[in-house]
Write an enzyme that holds these catalytic residues in place. Structure first.
Site, PDB file in Angstrom:
ATOM      1  N   GLU A 123       0.877  -1.181   0.000  1.00  0.00           N
ATOM      2  CA  GLU A 123       0.000   0.000   0.000  1.00  0.00           C
ATOM      3  C   GLU A 123       0.906   1.220   0.000  1.00  0.00           C
ATOM      4  O   GLU A 123       1.556   1.524   1.002  1.00  0.00           O
ATOM      5  CB  GLU A 123      -0.915  -0.017   1.222  1.00  0.00           C
ATOM      6  CG  GLU A 123      -1.797  -1.239   1.220  1.00  0.00           C
ATOM      7  CD  GLU A 123      -3.105  -1.060   1.970  1.00  0.00           C
ATOM      8  OE1 GLU A 123      -3.170  -0.176   2.835  1.00  0.00           O
ATOM      9  OE2 GLU A 123      -4.038  -1.809   1.687  1.00  0.00           O
ATOM     10  N   CYS A 131      -1.989   9.431   3.010  1.00  0.00           N
ATOM     11  CA  CYS A 131      -1.776   8.775   1.715  1.00  0.00           C
ATOM     12  C   CYS A 131      -2.848   9.211   0.734  1.00  0.00           C
ATOM     13  O   CYS A 131      -2.598   9.296  -0.455  1.00  0.00           O
ATOM     14  CB  CYS A 131      -1.760   7.266   1.865  1.00  0.00           C
ATOM     15  SG  CYS A 131      -3.227   6.631   2.673  1.00  0.00           S
TER      16      CYS A 131
END
Ligand code: NAD
Length: 459
Positions: free
Chosen positions: A230, A264
């Site tokens: 990720e 993110c």
């Protein structure tokens, strides 16, 4: 390999504490212990494993204020955002507790003439979780909780910038009954992460930057272990001309600057239809000017410290590159005075895709706003990236939003919202934003190996 990890407060530069770090030998010994402990853990009924996670949840609620302060001290995250993260964790825990049984239940998919076919979900075994610092409770627990519920042991290497939080997660799990060797927290930086990857683990779940993700993929690639990455993003949002301009600007200023831009899924680039561009920029700048910057422990601070000192130079470089190529700096654009790591909230217009600010992850309170003439141009620019984590559109027209978002390459898409994660939906990226997923029922199954059973009765 350093035997000590020094933890600094990014808002003051002061040393918070120094911890003994793991070594390749200690990592190997812990991996052996975890391997042994995992089999017994997996044999426990799911109900027992769930009770441990319920106890963990109760510990988070009980200790919330202290946990928030620990996180703020080591990351520079504003204290109210630390509380928000911890409160936001509770529905995630509830989701995993409610959904795991069904997600990993054995399934009979055929039963005729004495022949049965079943799908069974077995735990992977020993899971390595190498994690980031920006939402340490979220990204840690997205892996740790479903992995434990599904019967795995976890070797968890929190970021060196969020190690105290990693230790708190581990403490609360142990206090709630998870055996010490089933949930192990390692201490150290990248070299301890690398030592962990050298162990015979059954799955590697990584959250962090694209560059480290590539190194991790290279390190484990030949071993065929399950690998999830990720990674970062350069998340775009397009603002159409039919919106409430002020509301859109306020929402996107928050999406770009929340957590000091260190999310993110922060909004990293904004495209605005030319008909409302100037009004949008005016409201956006006014909103950002209103964000209070300062001591992360203060109740009203919105912009905190930059967690990693080297990121200050990345931000400076992006701003200088954009200015050199013709961008207009409307706000900020400089490091703040020390001690500690500070960057002024920064807004740039007249930007384009020759500039790094529109291409590379900023991971700070810095945003570029670009004027566009049509939906087609917006889609082309949104897709002009190697990343693909999230993307959004602001418009009153759902059909238009769906038309645009169906053409955008991203793991998550947003209509009239941004910077949002739901436990019920899969969290994933495309392109250089990574492979695999967490959250949702698929993010529980991700910690299992699906086994096929062919069963003929009779003998
Ligand atoms: P990072 O890549 O610097 O570090 C992540 C982790 O990897 C740390 O624990 C670090 O110690 C470890 N590590 C470093 N080198 C290693 C090596 N050679 N082998 C094994 N482990 C190693 O990232 P960061 O600064 O902690 O996090 C910020 C990045 O994470 C941003 O790019 C952000 O977008 C991304 N992120 C992504 C998500 C997501 O869900 N996609 C969530 C949070 C953060």
């Amino acid at each position: 390999m350093s035997t000590l990890l020094v933890i600094h407060n990014p808002a003051t530069g002061e040393v918070v504490t120094t911890l003994p770090a793991d070594t390749p030998d200690s990592v190997a010994a812990k991996a052996r212990a975890a391997r042994e402990a995992q089999a017994l853990w997996a044999m426990r009924p799911l109900e027992q494993r769930k009770r441990c996670i319920e106890g963990f949840r109760a510990g988070v609620v009980r200790d919330l204020e202290q946990l928030a302060r620990v996180m703020t001290e080591e990351t520079g995250k504003p204290i109210r955002m630390s509380r928000n993260e911890l409160n936001g964790l509770l529905p995630r825990i509830d989701f995993f507790l409610a959904e795991t049984e069904q997600a990993i239940a054995a399934e009979t998919v055929y039963d005729e003439g004495g022949m049965r076919e079943q799908i069974q979900h077995e735990p992977l075994g020993l899971v390595a979780n190498i994690s980031a610092w920006n939402y340490p409770w979220f990204v840690g627990c997205n892996v740790i909780l479903p992995a434990l519920l599904a019967g795995n042991a976890v070797l968890y290497k929190p970021s060196e910038y969020a190690t105290l939080t990693g230790q708190e997660i581990t403490r609360l799990l142990h206090e709630a009954g998870v055996p010490r060797d089933v949930m192990i927290c390692l201490v150290g930086g990248g070299e301890v992460g690398a030592a962990l990857l050298a162990q015979p683990v059954d799955g590697v779940f990584f959250t962090g930057s694209h560059g480290t993700g590539q190194r991790i993929a290279e390190a484990v690639g030949k071993r065929f272990v399950k690998l999830q990455l990720e990674l970062g993003g350069k998340d775009p949002t397009y603002v159409c001309e039919d919106v409430d301009v002020q509301a859109a600007a306020e929402s996107l200023a928050d999406g770009a600057m929340y957590n000091t831009g260190q999310s993110c899924c922060s909004v990293e680039r904004i495209y605005v239809h030319e008909a409302v561009h100037d009004a949008f920029v005016e409201h956006f700048v006014r909103t950002v000017r209103g964000f209070k910057r300062g001591d992360p422990m203060s109740e009203d601070t919105y912009i905190g410290a930059i967690t990693r000192a080297p990121q200050l130079d990345v931000l400076d470089h992006q701003v200088a590159d954009a200015q050199r190529k013709g961008a207009d700096l409307l706000l900020g654009g400089r490091k703040g005075a020390g001690p500690g790591n500070w960057y002024e909230p920064t807004v740039m217009v007249d930007v384009d895709h020759d500039m790094e600010i529109m291409r590379e992850e900023s991971f700070g309170p810095v945003i570029g706003i670009q004027k566009v003439r049509s939906d087609e141009e917006a889609v082309q620019l949104m897709n002009d990236t190697r990343y693909g984590l999230t993307a959004g559109v602001y418009t009153r027209d759902e059909a238009r939003a769906r038309r645009i978002l169906s053409q955008v390459r991203a793991g998550s898409v947003y209509w009239n919202c941004c910077d949002r994660v739901s436990p019920r939906l899969p969290w994933s990226g495309v392109g250089d934003s990574g492979v695999g997923l967490t959250l949702s029922k698929y993010g529980i199954q991700a910690f299992t190996r699906t086994k096929a059973w062919h069963l003929r009765s009779g003998g």
